[in-house]
Write a protein that holds these residues in place. Structure first.
Motif, PDB file in Angstrom:
ATOM      1  N   GLU A 371       0.840  -1.211   0.000  1.00  0.00           N
ATOM      2  CA  GLU A 371       0.000   0.000   0.000  1.00  0.00           C
ATOM      3  C   GLU A 371       0.872   1.256   0.000  1.00  0.00           C
ATOM      4  OE1 GLU A 371      -3.061  -0.082  -0.660  1.00  0.00           O
ATOM      5  OE2 GLU A 371      -3.326  -2.250  -0.410  1.00  0.00           O
ATOM      6  N   THR A 372       1.940   1.221   0.801  1.00  0.00           N
ATOM      7  CA  THR A 372       2.831   2.384   0.856  1.00  0.00           C
ATOM      8  C   THR A 372       3.429   2.659  -0.514  1.00  0.00           C
ATOM      9  OG1 THR A 372       3.461   1.439   2.964  1.00  0.00           O
ATOM     10  CG2 THR A 372       4.647   3.399   2.247  1.00  0.00           C
ATOM     11  N   VAL A 373       3.818   1.580  -1.200  1.00  0.00           N
ATOM     12  CA  VAL A 373       4.473   1.759  -2.496  1.00  0.00           C
ATOM     13  C   VAL A 373       3.477   2.312  -3.516  1.00  0.00           C
ATOM     14  CG1 VAL A 373       5.803   0.635  -4.290  1.00  0.00           C
ATOM     15  CG2 VAL A 373       6.032  -0.135  -1.941  1.00  0.00           C
ATOM     16  N   ILE A 374       2.265   1.776  -3.466  1.00  0.00           N
ATOM     17  CA  ILE A 374       1.244   2.274  -4.392  1.00  0.00           C
ATOM     18  C   ILE A 374       0.975   3.751  -4.115  1.00  0.00           C
ATOM     19  CG2 ILE A 374      -1.223   2.150  -4.911  1.00  0.00           C
ATOM     20  CD1 ILE A 374      -0.940  -0.904  -4.644  1.00  0.00           C
ATOM     21  N   ASN A 375       0.974   4.067  -2.822  1.00  0.00           N
ATOM     22  CA  ASN A 375       0.764   5.450  -2.439  1.00  0.00           C
ATOM     23  C   ASN A 375       1.888   6.343  -2.961  1.00  0.00           C
ATOM     24  OD1 ASN A 375      -0.913   7.291  -1.127  1.00  0.00           O
ATOM     25  ND2 ASN A 375       0.577   7.441   0.550  1.00  0.00           N
ATOM     26  N   ALA A 376       3.101   5.813  -2.896  1.00  0.00           N
ATOM     27  CA  ALA A 376       4.248   6.572  -3.407  1.00  0.00           C
ATOM     28  C   ALA A 376       4.056   6.857  -4.895  1.00  0.00           C
ATOM     29  CB  ALA A 376       5.540   5.801  -3.179  1.00  0.00           C
ATOM     30  N   LEU A 377       3.565   5.851  -5.573  1.00  0.00           N
ATOM     31  CA  LEU A 377       3.336   6.001  -7.009  1.00  0.00           C
ATOM     32  C   LEU A 377       2.360   7.154  -7.276  1.00  0.00           C
ATOM     33  CD1 LEU A 377       4.133   4.524  -9.590  1.00  0.00           C
ATOM     34  CD2 LEU A 377       2.113   3.097  -9.318  1.00  0.00           C
ATOM     35  N   LYS A 378       1.389   7.280  -6.367  1.00  0.00           N
ATOM     36  CA  LYS A 378       0.360   8.293  -6.598  1.00  0.00           C
ATOM     37  C   LYS A 378       0.774   9.671  -6.120  1.00  0.00           C
ATOM     38  CE  LYS A 378      -3.548   5.149  -6.382  1.00  0.00           C
ATOM     39  NZ  LYS A 378      -4.406   4.427  -5.444  1.00  0.00           N
ATOM     40  N   THR A 379       1.587   9.726  -5.066  1.00  0.00           N
ATOM     41  CA  THR A 379       1.785  11.027  -4.431  1.00  0.00           C
ATOM     42  C   THR A 379       3.179  11.606  -4.574  1.00  0.00           C
ATOM     43  OG1 THR A 379       2.318   9.915  -2.382  1.00  0.00           O
ATOM     44  CG2 THR A 379       0.030  10.595  -2.680  1.00  0.00           C
ATOM     45  N   GLU A 380       4.199  10.796  -4.908  1.00  0.00           N
ATOM     46  CA  GLU A 380       5.549  11.360  -4.978  1.00  0.00           C
ATOM     47  C   GLU A 380       5.609  12.449  -6.035  1.00  0.00           C
ATOM     48  OE1 GLU A 380       8.225  11.180  -3.327  1.00  0.00           O
ATOM     49  OE2 GLU A 380       7.881   9.447  -2.006  1.00  0.00           O
ATOM     50  N   THR A 415      -1.471   9.067 -16.104  1.00  0.00           N
ATOM     51  CA  THR A 415      -0.869  10.366 -15.796  1.00  0.00           C
ATOM     52  C   THR A 415       0.657  10.294 -15.761  1.00  0.00           C
ATOM     53  OG1 THR A 415      -1.098   9.817 -13.478  1.00  0.00           O
ATOM     54  CG2 THR A 415      -2.810  11.204 -14.447  1.00  0.00           C
ATOM     55  N   ALA A 416       1.196   9.153 -16.080  1.00  0.00           N
ATOM     56  CA  ALA A 416       2.632   8.961 -15.891  1.00  0.00           C
ATOM     57  C   ALA A 416       3.439   9.887 -16.788  1.00  0.00           C
ATOM     58  CB  ALA A 416       3.015   7.519 -16.189  1.00  0.00           C
ATOM     59  N   ASP A 417       4.672  10.141 -16.355  1.00  0.00           N
ATOM     60  CA  ASP A 417       5.564  10.978 -17.155  1.00  0.00           C
ATOM     61  C   ASP A 417       5.864  10.267 -18.463  1.00  0.00           C
ATOM     62  OD1 ASP A 417       6.798  12.769 -14.685  1.00  0.00           O
ATOM     63  OD2 ASP A 417       6.189  10.723 -14.184  1.00  0.00           O
ATOM     64  N   TYR A 418       5.989  11.064 -19.487  1.00  0.00           N
ATOM     65  CA  TYR A 418       6.213  10.469 -20.801  1.00  0.00           C
ATOM     66  C   TYR A 418       7.488   9.653 -20.831  1.00  0.00           C
ATOM     67  CZ  TYR A 418       2.475  13.572 -22.105  1.00  0.00           C
ATOM     68  OH  TYR A 418       1.257  14.188 -22.163  1.00  0.00           O
ATOM     69  N   SER A 419       8.471  10.108 -20.044  1.00  0.00           N
ATOM     70  CA  SER A 419       9.768   9.442 -20.120  1.00  0.00           C
ATOM     71  C   SER A 419       9.709   7.997 -19.658  1.00  0.00           C
ATOM     72  CB  SER A 419      10.783  10.217 -19.289  1.00  0.00           C
ATOM     73  OG  SER A 419      10.299  10.366 -17.972  1.00  0.00           O
ATOM     74  N   ILE A 420       8.755   7.652 -18.820  1.00  0.00           N
ATOM     75  CA  ILE A 420       8.778   6.284 -18.312  1.00  0.00           C
ATOM     76  C   ILE A 420       7.572   5.473 -18.797  1.00  0.00           C
ATOM     77  CG2 ILE A 420      10.166   6.836 -16.303  1.00  0.00           C
ATOM     78  CD1 ILE A 420       7.716   6.809 -14.605  1.00  0.00           C
ATOM     79  N   ARG A 421       6.769   6.046 -19.670  1.00  0.00           N
ATOM     80  CA  ARG A 421       5.570   5.305 -20.087  1.00  0.00           C
ATOM     81  C   ARG A 421       5.887   3.995 -20.783  1.00  0.00           C
ATOM     82  NH1 ARG A 421       0.613   9.212 -21.856  1.00  0.00           N
ATOM     83  NH2 ARG A 421       0.560  10.326 -19.882  1.00  0.00           N
ATOM     84  N   ILE A 446      -4.176  -5.902 -21.998  1.00  0.00           N
ATOM     85  CA  ILE A 446      -3.394  -5.389 -23.131  1.00  0.00           C
ATOM     86  C   ILE A 446      -4.224  -4.375 -23.923  1.00  0.00           C
ATOM     87  CG2 ILE A 446      -2.168  -5.991 -25.242  1.00  0.00           C
ATOM     88  CD1 ILE A 446      -0.773  -6.985 -22.773  1.00  0.00           C
ATOM     89  N   LEU A 447      -5.508  -4.667 -24.090  1.00  0.00           N
ATOM     90  CA  LEU A 447      -6.331  -3.701 -24.822  1.00  0.00           C
ATOM     91  C   LEU A 447      -6.419  -2.383 -24.066  1.00  0.00           C
ATOM     92  CD1 LEU A 447      -9.159  -5.893 -26.351  1.00  0.00           C
ATOM     93  CD2 LEU A 447      -7.089  -5.013 -27.419  1.00  0.00           C
ATOM     94  N   ASN A 448      -6.455  -2.475 -22.730  1.00  0.00           N
ATOM     95  CA  ASN A 448      -6.435  -1.260 -21.918  1.00  0.00           C
ATOM     96  C   ASN A 448      -5.140  -0.495 -22.119  1.00  0.00           C
ATOM     97  OD1 ASN A 448      -8.703  -0.620 -20.507  1.00  0.00           O
ATOM     98  ND2 ASN A 448      -8.393  -2.277 -19.010  1.00  0.00           N
ATOM     99  N   LEU A 449      -4.046  -1.258 -22.168  1.00  0.00           N
ATOM    100  CA  LEU A 449      -2.747  -0.630 -22.399  1.00  0.00           C
ATOM    101  C   LEU A 449      -2.781   0.184 -23.685  1.00  0.00           C
ATOM    102  CD1 LEU A 449       0.195  -3.108 -21.763  1.00  0.00           C
ATOM    103  CD2 LEU A 449      -0.309  -0.975 -20.597  1.00  0.00           C
ATOM    104  N   ILE A 450      -3.324  -0.442 -24.723  1.00  0.00           N
ATOM    105  CA  ILE A 450      -3.361   0.246 -26.013  1.00  0.00           C
ATOM    106  C   ILE A 450      -4.259   1.468 -25.940  1.00  0.00           C
ATOM    107  CG2 ILE A 450      -4.014   0.003 -28.437  1.00  0.00           C
ATOM    108  CD1 ILE A 450      -3.224  -2.917 -28.255  1.00  0.00           C
ATOM    109  N   ARG A 451      -5.357   1.325 -25.195  1.00  0.00           N
ATOM    110  CA  ARG A 451      -6.280   2.446 -25.085  1.00  0.00           C
ATOM    111  C   ARG A 451      -5.630   3.615 -24.347  1.00  0.00           C
ATOM    112  NH1 ARG A 451      -9.361   4.030 -21.194  1.00  0.00           N
ATOM    113  NH2 ARG A 451      -9.090   2.153 -19.940  1.00  0.00           N
ATOM    114  N   ILE A 452      -4.952   3.295 -23.224  1.00  0.00           N
ATOM    115  CA  ILE A 452      -4.405   4.365 -22.389  1.00  0.00           C
ATOM    116  C   ILE A 452      -3.128   4.941 -22.975  1.00  0.00           C
ATOM    117  CG2 ILE A 452      -3.399   4.872 -20.125  1.00  0.00           C
ATOM    118  CD1 ILE A 452      -5.210   2.585 -19.061  1.00  0.00           C
ATOM    119  N   ALA A 453      -2.280   4.061 -23.473  1.00  0.00           N
ATOM    120  CA  ALA A 453      -0.954   4.536 -23.892  1.00  0.00           C
ATOM    121  C   ALA A 453      -0.563   3.908 -25.219  1.00  0.00           C
ATOM    122  CB  ALA A 453       0.077   4.207 -22.814  1.00  0.00           C
ATOM    123  N   GLY A 454      -1.458   3.998 -26.159  1.00  0.00           N
ATOM    124  CA  GLY A 454      -1.225   3.332 -27.441  1.00  0.00           C
ATOM    125  C   GLY A 454       0.093   3.679 -28.099  1.00  0.00           C
ATOM    126  N   ASP A 455       0.501   4.948 -27.959  1.00  0.00           N
ATOM    127  CA  ASP A 455       1.738   5.364 -28.604  1.00  0.00           C
ATOM    128  C   ASP A 455       2.953   4.654 -28.030  1.00  0.00           C
ATOM    129  OD1 ASP A 455       0.483   7.025 -30.281  1.00  0.00           O
ATOM    130  OD2 ASP A 455       0.800   8.849 -29.097  1.00  0.00           O
TER     131      ASP A 455
END
Lengths: 956, 154
Positions: A371-380, A415-421, A446-455
């Protein structure tokens, strides 16, 4: 211009620097510099001999100009003069210039070396230090050749000053890194270890660096350092903070030395001696305990130094991976840091936990922090911290939490940074596949992946989903339905169109029963995207259309109309035009049967490790690895023979040749003709279209294997992909991954053989603790003796080392020995196993004989168990010359005029083993009509017949 | 080991470069460009560590100067941060409240101090007193202020 408070300065230099700083523009600066360069040049060339001071000043100016980013092509000689001066200040500047502007001019190097030699012999510690620094700074081979044997003497001589000892140790370390072969090991090595006991902590620190590097290369020679290091460490961690005087850094006792000692201990497994081991455990516990104590200072330096030691201790604990209590304590400590207010500590905690997650003792404890790590992902706020959080989630993922982690990563992706998508996309794709219990979840993900970050969804990812769908018939219907629904979104990513086109083309029939997704609806849906897509996607869609014609005869007319339209038949793009023309013709002239055969469903792909994993490794790997051309990589990631790709890219005149479009993933081995894929079913993944006589040049992409899992230290699976390629040949590349290439050259005579194994380091970094040995199964040990010479434990970046294996065949055998390679690359232990291509047929001696002799012996070997016969389909084009070459390569003599049918091949040879000799006769009958072979072997031993038949039948 | 140390200003002007492994000039220039853009783009209060290719980059800002140190992947980041700090302390001690200008005008001294502290990409002497002592000792070998003032300006 600031006043220089002490020492000497050079006014002329200061004035020049001021001038440069006052320049209003780049042009003015360049003008000023050129003026100065001209001035210096004329001074250096002038008739008047320059005094030392002026020389020093001008050399300094040149240095300054160089550091501004301009090229300097003179002044080296003057610098060498300065370096040989007796005046310290001149000498110092001379050395600085040489250190900064290394020049490979050999004449100059000789002069420099001369100066260094004098200074080393001067017994003046200040001069000696300057000289040693220069060697360490330049570190060239010529310098190593000149001084590598002398420096160890300086290091261990009883009367050497402490500061010189420190310089000598580090200088030697530098030379060992650049030209290890020139640094002789010897009597001094034992004495270096004892420097760990030195009074002077500076000497101990420098010596520990040196010993660590040496121990990484030859651990056995420096085993004695373990006990000394533990003792030293123990004294430091238990000392009161003032004991170490100036080596205490912000109330932390000798942090640099502590970290170095802990690093040295990471070259070894936990100490075997119980007392030593418990003393070390005590040290580690003390360090962990100190982390809980209140800080002795509020300064960040205090906590940094203290935690540096703590993190290094944790690294050692993880490295040993043997004390569950310590591991769990380490994990809890890192857990506290995960919520620390210092960003640096949160970052490091996430990073360290990644390695803890792979230990069986601490994996579960790491998972409790999810949970802490997921939180870090959201709030850092800091992207590099979030990146570490992604890494840790990836590392801690297992079957129990995969759904949660994948969901979190997906939502972060939005919402992730482009550099790490792209990296996140790869990770999600890997986790989804690895932990998929039901594949509908995988397809959705995988279809979600394409939908969210197809590029950011690379080819590897969408190839892989297709590969999986094709191989798993339980998910095909679901996949077809899901992509059909996804395609209905008004704007969908092109990657989705690709996946959709491919899947509907193969499995559209599975949902065609529903009137909402009738063939025509499917086709119209796909075709509505056509005009928005790039050429490769359109090409893929055209192939999907021709597949539709086969699946749904009722839409044939509609599709033919589309193919016939000017926008297709006269398309400016030659690939599209050709496809339209050929598909249209095919649909018109071919009978339903032929269509059904040509356009049959794709055969299952051979089960292979995901190419996505390889891609992720590539991303994570060192930056300077050669990029492998993605375009030539097919769905399995194995690179195709380039001729093949070119053939399909060229507008080939053959109708059939282009049926399998270049942009559709295809099974690794399929030739460009889909027909053969249809009739042959799933073929062997490594049957090689070129094969045999053309020994690929080392490093040829043909043999590239990107899959072998080398980044983990887990016992490697034995790679035997290339094994069968070596049945009929002796030389070539047997193994290759991102880091390492292994080539073989073998020669055999009678029952003896010798293999030269070449290990090529493909990276620019050293492989340390390199070792390779050969193991055999118990049965094989009695049948085959393999003796491997030892190899140098270090392979420099870009270098190649050779190992010789001597082989003796005692009796006939079926197994193959395994070559085990271990080395350290960038701190991780690599483990590779390769099946060595030592086969029974290598011990063949060809035997020439006449027709009647042959038949006489053939009849003598007529007992049923002496003959082994096999009938099999051809995997390669049935070319007589190639077949001949293969039989000769197999080791037998090819007997002409023996068989009444000239199309058949007949061979004879004797297998030599130490115990016995076995005569062998073979006959190969090709049937070009049926594309089949019949292979018959007769030998006096049934096991030999069987083994030879198995080996040879895989070759055609 | 440490691979390189760069000092640059907030405007991206390079003030000092030290390379511990041999590298082509072109490669160096590329790295300098990468480092300045990467580090200068960081938000305030971010962590001090970055991954770059197979190296760890540790940076810290002191007044107008960024200190940027690249180390091998297995090196200890926190300690690398303190290597930087120790170097700043040494400069501070020598120049007395060091500022960017001191380093510009006395770049050779900045190199000499660094050489007393680090060598071949490893730390040579961690004791501040020891380093200072040897720097002072070498300064004793330099000319006096009077000698300095009497030198010609060109």
């Amino acid at each position: 211009m600031p006043a220089v408070s002490k020492g000497d300065g050079m006014r002329g230099l200061a004035v020049f620097i001021s001038d440069i700083r006052n320049c209003k523009s780049k042009e003015a600066e360049i003008k000023r510099i050129n003026k100065e360069l001209a001035n210096i040049r004329s001074k250096f060339k002038g008739d008047k001999a320059l005094d030392g001071y002026s020389k020093k000043k001008y050399v300094c100016k040149l240095l300054f100009i160089f550091l501004l980013g301009h090229d300097i092509d003179f002044g080296h000689m003057e610098a060498v003069n300065l370096l040989s001066s007796n005046k310290y200040t001149e000498k110092q500047i001379g050395y600085l210039f040489i250190s900064v502007l290394v020049n490979s001019n050999s004449d100059l190097i000789r002069l420099i070396n001369n100066g260094i030699k004098n200074d080393l012999a001067s017994r003046n510690p200040t001069f000696m230090n300057l000289a040693l620094h220069c060697i360490a700074n330049v570190g060239s081979r010529e310098m190593a050749e000149a001084f590598a044997s002398e420096i160890p003497n300086i290091l261990v001589a009883g009367d050497t000053m402490d500061s010189v000892k420190q310089s000598a140790a580090l200088c030697l370390l530098r030379l060992n890194r650049t030209s290890a072969d020139l640094v002789p090991m010897g009597e001094w090595t034992a004495r270096v270890v004892h420097l760990l006991n030195d009074q002077h902590l500076g000497v101990v620190t420098a010596a520990t660096s040196l010993i660590t590097t040496l121990a990484q290369k030859s651990p056995d020679d420096f085993k004695t350092s373990i006990s000394l290091a533990v003792a030293r460490l123990s004294r430091i961690v238990t000392s009161a903070s003032i004991d170490l005087q100036d080596y205490t850094y912000y109330f932390v006792a000798a942090p640099w030395l502590s970290v170095k000692l802990l690093r040295l201990l990471q070259c070894y497994p936990p100490p075997e001696d119980a007392a030593l081991r418990s003393r070390l455990t005590e040290c580690l516990e003390t360090i962990l305990n100190k982390a809980q104590e209140p800080p002795k200072s509020k300064k960040v330096q205090h906590s940094n130094a203290k935690n540096a030691v703590l993190f290094e201790a944790i690294s050692l604990i993880i490295h040993h991976d043997s004390e569950p209590t310590l591991l769990v304590r380490a994990c809890n400590q890192l857990g506290q840091f995960l919520q620390h207010r210092e960003t640096n500590l949160r970052y490091l905690a996430l990073e360290s936990m990644c390695t803890l997650a792979s230990s069986e003792f601490s994996h579960e404890t790491v998972k409790t922090h999810i949970e802490t790590v997921i939180n870090a992902l959201k709030t850092e706020r800091d992207v590099s911290v979030r990146q570490r959080a992604v890494d840790l989630l990836y590392a801690m993922c297992d079957r129990s939490n995969a759904k949660q982690i994948v969901a979190e990563m997906l939502s972060y992706l939005e919402t992730a940074d482009y550099s790490i998508r792209e990296e996140i996309v790869l990770k999600v794709a890997i986790l989804a596949e690895k932990y998929a219990v039901d594949y509908t979840w995988y397809v959705d993900t995988i279809l979600n992946l394409i939908r969210i970050a197809g590029d950011y969804v690379s080819e590897e990812v969408w190839y892989r989903v297709i590969q999986i769908v094709i191989n798993r018939d339980d998910v095909q219907g679901y996949a077809a339905k899901t992509v059909f629904e996804a395609l209905q979104a008004p704007a969908c990513h092109e990657n989705l169109v690709k996946v959709g086109g491919y899947i509907l083309g193969e499995f559209g029939n599975l949902i065609a029963g529903d009137s909402r997704s009738s063939p025509l609806v499917q086709f119209n849906l796909l075709h509505s995207k056509f005009h928005l897509c790039s050429v490769p996607t359109r090409a893929l869609l055209l192939s999907a259309y021709i597949k539709f014609i086969n699946l749904f005869p009722e839409v044939k007319a509609t599709i033919q109309d589309v193919l016939r339209s000017d926008s297709q038949l006269r398309n400016a793009d030659v690939e599209l035009q050709q496809r339209a023309v050929e598909y249209l013709r095919l649909s018109c002239i071919a009978s339903t049967d032929i269509l059904a055969t040509v356009l049959e469903e794709m055969p299952p792909f051979p089960e292979r490790e995901s190419s996505i994993l390889a891609k992720l490794k590539r991303k994570k790997g060192p930056g300077h690895l050669p990029d492998i051309d993605d375009a030539r990589r097919n769905v399995n990631g194995s690179t195709e023979p380039s001729e093949n790709t070119e053939a399909t890219k060229k507008s080939s005149p053959s109708l059939m040749a282009d049926l399998l479009p270049t942009n559709r993933p295809r099974p690794a081995s399929s030739s460009p003709i889909m027909l053969s894929a249809g009739t042959m079913g799933s073929t062997h993944p490594f049957t090689d279209l070129l094969n045999l006589n053309s020994t690929p040049p080392s490093g040829a992409s043909l043999l590239v294997d990107v899959f072998s899992d080398i980044s983990t230290a887990a016992p490697a699976e034995v790679c035997e992909e290339n094994f069968l390629r070596f049945v009929c040949k002796n030389n070539g590349v047997i193994y290759e991954n991102q880091l390492l290439q292994i080539g073989l050259k073998s020669e055999y005579r009678q029952n003896l053989g010798r293999i030269y194994v070449f290990y090529g380091n493909k990276t620019s970094t050293q492989f340390l603790s390199f070792s390779s040995s050969v193991t055999s199964s118990d049965t094989l040990k009695a049948q085959l003796n393999v003796h491997a010479k030892t190899v140098d434990p270090v392979i420099e970046g870009g270098a190649q080392v050779q190992q010789i294996l001597n082989i003796e065949c005692v009796s006939d055998f079926t197994d193959a020995p395994v070559l085990n390679i271990q080395f350290r690359y960038g701190g991780t232990l690599q483990n590779i196993g390769v099946k060595l291509p030592v086969m029974l047929n290598k011990f063949f001696q060809p035997t020439e004989m006449l027709s009647q002799d042959f038949f006489q012996r053939w009849k003598q070997l007529g007992a049923p168990q002496q003959e082994v016969q096999k009938i099999f389909k051809a995997r390669h084009p049935m070319d007589t010359d190639v077949t001949k070459a293969k039989i000769l390569g197999f080791g037998v003599a090819l007997l002409d005029g023996v068989d009444p049918n000239p199309a058949n091949f007949v061979g004879a040879g004797v297998i030599h083993t130490k115990n016995t000799q076995v005569g062998c006769l073979l006959r190969l009958e090709p049937n070009t009509q049926a594309q089949m072979y019949r292979l018959t072997l007769r030998t006096s031993r049934d096991s030999v017949s069987q083994r030879l038949c198995d080996l040879l039948s895989e070759q055609f | 080991m440490m691979r390189f140390l760069l000092l640059f200003s907030r405007q991206g002007k390079l003030r000092l470069q030290k390379w511990f492994t041999p590298m082509a000039e072109r490669e160096k220039k590329k790295i300098i460009r990468d480092m300045t853009t990467m580090v200068l783009a960081r938000q305030p209060r971010s962590c001090n560590f970055l991954h770059w290719k197979d190296l760890k980059v540790i940076y810290k800002r002191y007044a107008s100067l960024y200190f940027c140190l690249a180390v091998d992947n297995q090196e200890n980041e926190l300690l690398a941060l303190e290597v930087i700090h120790r170097y700043v302390e040494l400069l501070d001690k020598y120049f007395g409240n060091v500022c960017e200008l001191d380093i510009i005008f006395n770049f050779e001294k900045a190199y000499f101090i660094l050489d007393e502290f680090l060598m071949g990409g490893e730390i040579q002497e961690t004791s501040k007193q020891m380093v200072n002592r040897s720097i002072e000792a070498s300064d004793m070998l330099q000319e006096t202020m009077e000698e300095y003032m009497s030198k010609p300006a060109f």
